[in-house]
Design a protein around this motif. Structure first.
Motif, PDB file in Angstrom:
ATOM      1  N   ARG A  48     -29.125  -8.269  -6.662  1.00  0.00           N
ATOM      2  CA  ARG A  48     -29.394  -9.476  -7.447  1.00  0.00           C
ATOM      3  C   ARG A  48     -28.255  -9.811  -8.393  1.00  0.00           C
ATOM      4  N   SER A  49     -27.720  -8.787  -9.074  1.00  0.00           N
ATOM      5  CA  SER A  49     -26.642  -9.035 -10.038  1.00  0.00           C
ATOM      6  C   SER A  49     -25.392  -9.553  -9.344  1.00  0.00           C
ATOM      7  N   ALA A  50     -25.058  -8.953  -8.217  1.00  0.00           N
ATOM      8  CA  ALA A  50     -23.846  -9.367  -7.491  1.00  0.00           C
ATOM      9  C   ALA A  50     -23.908 -10.850  -7.141  1.00  0.00           C
ATOM     10  N   TYR A  51     -25.068 -11.302  -6.709  1.00  0.00           N
ATOM     11  CA  TYR A  51     -25.211 -12.716  -6.346  1.00  0.00           C
ATOM     12  C   TYR A  51     -25.148 -13.617  -7.574  1.00  0.00           C
ATOM     13  N   LEU A  52     -25.862 -13.243  -8.629  1.00  0.00           N
ATOM     14  CA  LEU A  52     -25.890 -14.067  -9.835  1.00  0.00           C
ATOM     15  C   LEU A  52     -24.523 -14.159 -10.505  1.00  0.00           C
ATOM     16  N   LEU A  53     -23.709 -13.131 -10.300  1.00  0.00           N
ATOM     17  CA  LEU A  53     -22.360 -13.128 -10.870  1.00  0.00           C
ATOM     18  C   LEU A  53     -21.349 -13.823  -9.962  1.00  0.00           C
ATOM     19  N   GLY A  54     -21.807 -14.269  -8.785  1.00  0.00           N
ATOM     20  CA  GLY A  54     -20.937 -14.999  -7.865  1.00  0.00           C
ATOM     21  C   GLY A  54     -19.859 -14.153  -7.222  1.00  0.00           C
ATOM     22  N   GLN A  57     -18.751 -12.579  -1.114  1.00  0.00           N
ATOM     23  CA  GLN A  57     -19.570 -12.045  -0.023  1.00  0.00           C
ATOM     24  C   GLN A  57     -20.938 -11.513  -0.474  1.00  0.00           C
ATOM     25  N   ALA A  58     -21.313 -11.776  -1.701  1.00  0.00           N
ATOM     26  CA  ALA A  58     -22.640 -11.353  -2.165  1.00  0.00           C
ATOM     27  C   ALA A  58     -23.702 -12.209  -1.483  1.00  0.00           C
ATOM     28  N   GLU A  59     -24.742 -11.571  -0.966  1.00  0.00           N
ATOM     29  CA  GLU A  59     -25.803 -12.278  -0.257  1.00  0.00           C
ATOM     30  C   GLU A  59     -26.852 -12.812  -1.226  1.00  0.00           C
ATOM     31  N   ASN A  60     -27.393 -13.959  -0.874  1.00  0.00           N
ATOM     32  CA  ASN A  60     -28.479 -14.542  -1.656  1.00  0.00           C
ATOM     33  C   ASN A  60     -29.757 -13.733  -1.393  1.00  0.00           C
ATOM     34  N   PRO A  61     -30.380 -13.165  -2.443  1.00  0.00           N
ATOM     35  CA  PRO A  61     -31.567 -12.331  -2.232  1.00  0.00           C
ATOM     36  C   PRO A  61     -32.868 -13.117  -2.069  1.00  0.00           C
ATOM     37  N   VAL A  62     -32.834 -14.426  -2.255  1.00  0.00           N
ATOM     38  CA  VAL A  62     -34.068 -15.208  -2.296  1.00  0.00           C
ATOM     39  C   VAL A  62     -34.870 -15.096  -1.000  1.00  0.00           C
ATOM     40  N   THR A  63     -34.205 -15.192   0.144  1.00  0.00           N
ATOM     41  CA  THR A  63     -34.928 -15.123   1.424  1.00  0.00           C
ATOM     42  C   THR A  63     -35.689 -13.814   1.553  1.00  0.00           C
TER      43      THR A  63
END
Length: 243
Positions: A48-54, A57-63
């Motif tokens: 989650r943090s990796a995605y929120l920090l942009g 290649q960080a994956e969106n965890p929403v799905t």
């Protein structure tokens, strides 16, 4: 009794700790007096943090979060998500549900702080929680100012969180320094805003002049009560002693 679903795996040890916390805080002489619980520890939910920090290649965890919530929805009356950072996606997850009610751990925490007339709270949270503004608006609306660690202390905190995720011993000396920094910044209460931190036994390992509020404990207590369980009196007394 109502059935609780646990949207877990973020991380697995925090999920196990949450399950243990629910069982320990319930006043029950028999198995049947414990609340029914279905646990989905989905360890494949992207960071989650990796995605929120942009991060690249960080994956969106929403799905993955929505799929996990959907899996629990039909069989559960309530869903608890023992990961504070994942609450950045609370609305998207809630939209997936047609039956179960998703607890909001952030709102439970802010309500607790407001009830105690806290004006400045020291926030121990992941980079993602801070970047995603998970607590920001709720605290502001409640008239509570957040005190955050400085850049170097926040870096140390993230290292500590990931060590706990990896099952390694955290640097408690560094953690104590972070706590004292928040106290020096005027924090009236420390918020354990990451469920990995909830795993630590702070009462023994980290005596601090300022009391703390554990988001995981508040979530567990709300879940037990909502599902028809009885919160043990000894647990209420113990929480009062640290709050």
């Amino acid at each position: 009794m109502k059935t609780l679903g646990i949207l877990g795996g973020m991380g697995p040890m925090a999920t196990a700790c949450f399950m243990e916390r629910i069982t320990a805080m319930t006043a029950a002489d028999t198995d049947q007096e414990q609340i029914p619980v279905i646990v989905y520890s989905n360890t494949q939910i992207p960071d989650r943090s990796a995605y929120l920090l942009g991060r690249p290649q960080a994956e969106n965890p929403v799905t993955a979060l929505r799929q996990t919530a959907h899996f629990l929805d039909g069989a559960c009356d309530y869903i608890a998500m023992p990961c504070v950072t994942a609450h950045a996606f609370y609305t998207q997850i809630q939209q997936e549900l047609s039956h179960a009610v998703l607890f909001n751990m952030v709102e439970l925490t802010v309500q607790s702080l407001k009830a105690q007339n806290i004006k400045k709270a020291g926030l121990l949270a992941t980079d993602g929680t801070i970047a995603g503004g998970v607590f920001k608006e709720s605290l502001k609306n409640a008239g509570i100012e957040s005190v955050l660690p400085g850049a170097l202390s926040q870096k140390s905190l993230m290292a500590l969180i990931y060590r706990i995720k990896a099952g390694k011993e955290p640097d408690m000396a560094a953690f104590n320094r972070i706590l004292q920094e928040l106290v020096s910044g005027g924090a009236e209460r420390i918020v354990l805003g990451c469920t990995e931190i909830s795993i630590l036994n702070l009462k023994e390992k980290c005596p601090c002049a300022v009391p703390y509020t554990d988001c995981m404990e508040l979530l567990a207590e709300a879940a037990v009560a909502a599902c028809g369980g009885q919160v043990a009196q000894k647990w209420r007394q113990m929480r009062k002693s640290i709050n």
